[in-house]
Design a protein around this motif. Structure first.
Motif, mmCIF file in Angstrom:
data_model
loop_
_atom_site.group_PDB
_atom_site.id
_atom_site.type_symbol
_atom_site.label_atom_id
_atom_site.label_comp_id
_atom_site.label_asym_id
_atom_site.label_seq_id
_atom_site.Cartn_x
_atom_site.Cartn_y
_atom_site.Cartn_z
ATOM 1 N N ARG A 27 3.960 -48.861 51.782
ATOM 2 C CA ARG A 27 3.957 -47.725 50.843
ATOM 3 C C ARG A 27 4.335 -48.175 49.437
ATOM 4 N NH1 ARG A 27 6.834 -44.228 55.162
ATOM 5 N NH2 ARG A 27 5.043 -43.305 56.201
ATOM 6 N N LEU A 28 5.372 -48.991 49.334
ATOM 7 C CA LEU A 28 5.791 -49.483 48.018
ATOM 8 C C LEU A 28 4.707 -50.348 47.381
ATOM 9 C CD1 LEU A 28 9.538 -50.366 48.702
ATOM 10 C CD2 LEU A 28 8.662 -48.453 47.358
ATOM 11 N N LEU A 29 4.020 -51.117 48.192
ATOM 12 C CA LEU A 29 2.930 -51.956 47.681
ATOM 13 C C LEU A 29 1.790 -51.092 47.158
ATOM 14 C CD1 LEU A 29 1.990 -54.851 47.300
ATOM 15 C CD2 LEU A 29 1.015 -54.761 49.591
ATOM 16 N N ARG A 30 1.411 -50.060 47.909
ATOM 17 C CA ARG A 30 0.330 -49.150 47.470
ATOM 18 C C ARG A 30 0.694 -48.427 46.179
ATOM 19 N NH1 ARG A 30 -0.217 -48.092 53.071
ATOM 20 N NH2 ARG A 30 1.091 -46.266 52.901
ATOM 21 N N LEU A 31 1.968 -48.114 46.007
ATOM 22 C CA LEU A 31 2.419 -47.425 44.793
ATOM 23 C C LEU A 31 2.639 -48.374 43.616
ATOM 24 C CD1 LEU A 31 4.963 -44.951 46.417
ATOM 25 C CD2 LEU A 31 2.783 -44.347 45.333
ATOM 26 N N GLY A 32 2.528 -49.675 43.861
ATOM 27 C CA GLY A 32 2.684 -50.653 42.787
ATOM 28 C C GLY A 32 4.114 -51.068 42.494
ATOM 29 N N HIS A 42 18.395 -44.198 37.778
ATOM 30 C CA HIS A 42 19.682 -43.593 38.140
ATOM 31 C C HIS A 42 20.130 -44.203 39.457
ATOM 32 C CE1 HIS A 42 19.059 -40.451 35.153
ATOM 33 N NE2 HIS A 42 17.866 -40.256 35.671
ATOM 34 N N HIS A 43 21.417 -44.414 39.571
ATOM 35 C CA HIS A 43 21.987 -44.841 40.839
ATOM 36 C C HIS A 43 23.127 -43.881 41.131
ATOM 37 C CE1 HIS A 43 23.794 -48.234 43.498
ATOM 38 N NE2 HIS A 43 23.634 -47.094 44.126
ATOM 39 N N ILE A 44 22.861 -42.980 42.015
ATOM 40 C CA ILE A 44 23.851 -41.960 42.363
ATOM 41 C C ILE A 44 24.815 -42.566 43.373
ATOM 42 C CG2 ILE A 44 24.184 -39.672 43.374
ATOM 43 C CD1 ILE A 44 21.256 -39.108 42.345
ATOM 44 N N ARG A 45 26.089 -42.565 43.051
ATOM 45 C CA ARG A 45 27.088 -43.201 43.916
ATOM 46 C C ARG A 45 26.971 -42.690 45.341
ATOM 47 N NH1 ARG A 45 33.441 -42.678 43.124
ATOM 48 N NH2 ARG A 45 33.014 -40.907 44.424
ATOM 49 N N LYS A 46 26.862 -43.617 46.267
ATOM 50 C CA LYS A 46 26.708 -43.332 47.700
ATOM 51 C C LYS A 46 25.492 -42.445 47.972
ATOM 52 C CE LYS A 46 31.506 -44.038 48.809
ATOM 53 N NZ LYS A 46 32.674 -43.586 49.526
ATOM 54 N N GLY A 47 24.519 -42.498 47.085
ATOM 55 C CA GLY A 47 23.309 -41.701 47.238
ATOM 56 C C GLY A 47 22.085 -42.513 46.885
ATOM 57 N N PRO A 48 20.988 -41.830 46.586
ATOM 58 C CA PRO A 48 19.732 -42.539 46.324
ATOM 59 C C PRO A 48 19.744 -43.349 45.032
ATOM 60 C CG PRO A 48 19.475 -40.205 45.884
ATOM 61 C CD PRO A 48 20.837 -40.386 46.475
ATOM 62 N N VAL A 49 18.849 -44.322 45.010
ATOM 63 C CA VAL A 49 18.582 -45.110 43.809
ATOM 64 C C VAL A 49 17.192 -44.681 43.340
ATOM 65 C CG1 VAL A 49 18.236 -47.422 42.869
ATOM 66 C CG2 VAL A 49 19.955 -47.043 44.649
ATOM 67 N N ILE A 50 17.105 -44.276 42.087
ATOM 68 C CA ILE A 50 15.822 -43.826 41.541
ATOM 69 C C ILE A 50 15.280 -44.932 40.650
ATOM 70 C CG2 ILE A 50 14.648 -42.070 40.164
ATOM 71 C CD1 ILE A 50 17.079 -40.229 41.033
ATOM 72 N N VAL A 51 14.104 -45.444 41.027
ATOM 73 C CA VAL A 51 13.483 -46.537 40.286
ATOM 74 C C VAL A 51 12.196 -46.054 39.637
ATOM 75 C CG1 VAL A 51 14.498 -48.390 41.662
ATOM 76 C CG2 VAL A 51 12.334 -47.387 42.383
ATOM 77 N N ARG A 52 11.794 -46.744 38.552
ATOM 78 C CA ARG A 52 10.572 -46.385 37.819
ATOM 79 C C ARG A 52 9.721 -47.623 37.619
ATOM 80 N NH1 ARG A 52 10.497 -42.928 32.413
ATOM 81 N NH2 ARG A 52 10.314 -41.305 33.961
ATOM 82 N N ARG A 53 8.427 -47.427 37.774
ATOM 83 C CA ARG A 53 7.444 -48.476 37.471
ATOM 84 C C ARG A 53 6.186 -47.790 36.987
ATOM 85 N NH1 ARG A 53 5.550 -53.405 36.961
ATOM 86 N NH2 ARG A 53 3.703 -54.003 38.113
ATOM 87 N N ASN A 54 5.688 -48.215 35.842
ATOM 88 C CA ASN A 54 4.455 -47.662 35.264
ATOM 89 C C ASN A 54 4.474 -46.134 35.192
ATOM 90 O OD1 ASN A 54 3.396 -50.243 34.993
ATOM 91 N ND2 ASN A 54 2.473 -50.197 37.026
ATOM 92 N N GLY A 55 5.605 -45.578 34.795
ATOM 93 C CA GLY A 55 5.707 -44.134 34.601
ATOM 94 C C GLY A 55 5.923 -43.321 35.864
ATOM 95 N N THR A 56 6.045 -43.964 37.010
ATOM 96 C CA THR A 56 6.268 -43.254 38.271
ATOM 97 C C THR A 56 7.695 -43.468 38.731
ATOM 98 O OG1 THR A 56 3.962 -43.572 38.923
ATOM 99 C CG2 THR A 56 5.518 -43.052 40.676
ATOM 100 N N ASP A 57 8.408 -42.357 38.972
ATOM 101 C CA ASP A 57 9.767 -42.431 39.500
ATOM 102 C C ASP A 57 9.713 -42.277 41.012
ATOM 103 O OD1 ASP A 57 10.766 -42.639 36.960
ATOM 104 O OD2 ASP A 57 11.565 -40.604 36.873
ATOM 105 N N LEU A 58 10.600 -43.014 41.701
ATOM 106 C CA LEU A 58 10.657 -42.969 43.154
ATOM 107 C C LEU A 58 12.116 -43.037 43.573
ATOM 108 C CD1 LEU A 58 8.974 -43.108 45.809
ATOM 109 C CD2 LEU A 58 9.186 -45.589 45.644
#
Length: 79
Positions: A27-32, A42-58
């Motif tokens: 899935r990560l490969l297909r999304l680039g 954003h890295h929410i303490r003890k929660g999700p990590v939000i990453v961005r590549r080419n304008g897409t947040d995940l």
């Protein structure tokens, strides 16, 4: 010891180098997200990590982020 995505702070750029789960890796490969550097938005303490590549947040859950190995960019040597 390898560094993992859960160790990354907001604003840092890293490369995702090892994703333990085959389906998640696909899935990560297909999304680039495995083709270059990603920015930790954003890295929410003890929660999700939000990453961005080419304008897409995940958002990646804390458990998954603790398993994804990363590589930090090397500083360029100055002459």
């Amino acid at each position: 010891m390898s560094e993992v995505l859960a160790d990354v702070g907001s604003g840092e750029s890293v490369r995702l180098v090892a994703v333990p789960d085959g389906d998640t890796r696909a899935r990560l490969l297909r999304l680039g997200f495995l083709d270059g550097a990603v920015e930790c938005r954003h890295h929410i303490r003890k929660g999700p990590v939000i990453v961005r590549r080419n304008g897409t947040d995940l958002a990646l859950g804390a458990d998954l982020a603790a398993e994804i190995e990363i590589e930090r960019p090397r500083a360029e040597a100055s002459d």
